[in-house]
Design an enzyme around this catalytic site. Sequence first.
Site, short mmCIF file in Angstrom:
data_model
loop_
_atom_site.label_atom_id
_atom_site.label_comp_id
_atom_site.label_asym_id
_atom_site.label_seq_id
_atom_site.Cartn_x
_atom_site.Cartn_y
_atom_site.Cartn_z
N HIS A 1 40.25 42.51 39.40
CA HIS A 1 40.82 43.11 38.20
C HIS A 1 41.48 44.46 38.47
O HIS A 1 42.54 44.77 37.91
CB HIS A 1 39.70 43.28 37.17
CG HIS A 1 40.16 43.58 35.79
ND1 HIS A 1 40.74 42.64 34.96
CD2 HIS A 1 40.12 44.73 35.06
CE1 HIS A 1 41.03 43.18 33.79
NE2 HIS A 1 40.67 44.45 33.82
N SER B 1 45.24 45.29 31.72
CA SER B 1 44.02 44.93 31.00
C SER B 1 44.14 45.27 29.51
O SER B 1 44.92 44.67 28.79
CB SER B 1 42.83 45.60 31.66
OG SER B 1 41.62 45.11 31.18
#
Length: 413
Positions: A385, A180
Amino acid sequence: MSPLTLISATATAAAAIALLLASVSRIHAKLDPNPDIELKTDELARKYGYPFEEHTVITDDGYILALHRIPFGRNDYDGYYPRRRSAVLLMHGLGGSSADWVLMGPGNSLAYILADSGYDVWLGNNRGNIYSRNHTSMIPTDRYFWDFSYHEMGMFDLPASIDYILGATGRRSLLYVGHSQGTSQFFVMASSKPEYNGKVALAAGLAPAAFTGYLRGPITQLTKLTYFGVWVGENFGYPEFGSRSRWGRFISRLLCQSAAPTQIFCSTKFYLLAGFSPDIDLDKLTVIVGHIPAGASWKQLIHYGQGYINPGYFRAFDYADRRKNTLLYGSPIPPEYKLSAITAPLALFSSNNDWLATPKDVELLSNKLRSVVFHKKVTENRFNHYDFLWGRTAPQIVFEPLLRLMEKYRYVR
């Protein structure tokens, strides 16, 4: 109030407090006993038999960073030969820390898997997290300590960490894995400091985050406050997106443990942020929430919010002030990061069910990059995620193909 009434009220209050403390004590006795909840990165590594080192890095703008190292695997009995091992740097995402890479334990955490596969593993800690809260001239309570975004992490934290590792190992290049925000800062560095492309043999991005115009889920409602956040930050200072207090860890431990009926709310917190997924082991939730958030600046969140409000742009922080932008950038509009200037080999790992690094945003990123050598798109609807770090199937879906790819680049000097 008469003396007798006061005495009676005081006794009643004391009895209530005693009852509350007794209740908390009984609850505490029933809390998830997993010691990993309270252990720090070094304690976790040593608990599971891995060697551990802590190094200190000072950035050009004065932040003092902790750089953690697992130099070899727990079953390596033939001695420690650092120059024979390829160095790999793992960088956490927003609100994370080096602990992110070891929370799932041996066989399931990428740091341990890499160390057992013969790599010299380095774990970065960006400015502001619990391991990197020092500065040469400021303290965390100073207004300007938290005046940073992933831009500064790409321009200062990551280059300083890479240079330190190469100096310590005597190598000319290393392997890099970011999750990320760990990818965002890499794109900032590699596009703005082209000399660092030659220092990275391969950069792998898990849930790569650059463009954010297609964010999904409730978090998009917060983006409406983006430029209000800029105004607050510029006038009063950017606040800390806080690390977990001891009380906060206690409450999370109480609510998220496997025996608690409230555990569903803890998992829902992850789902609302990153997309629904049953892939995270619910029994590990208390360990995860015991370590995150590990500290960050609200300016980081605001920077991503600007990408949502201005879709299709991955650019420097917008101060919403033409004069300040011009002073800093030479233009009233913040410059875009030149992704086409990145020459280091790139591998992307993305997911259809990722609400934060969405398929449309990752596709836009991929089209802008010119050195992508591999792109694994996880099509399982349950993979979100955070599953790239903590998913039960991550070792098979992500880590195995990543290791096969890294084998092709690990001996690049």
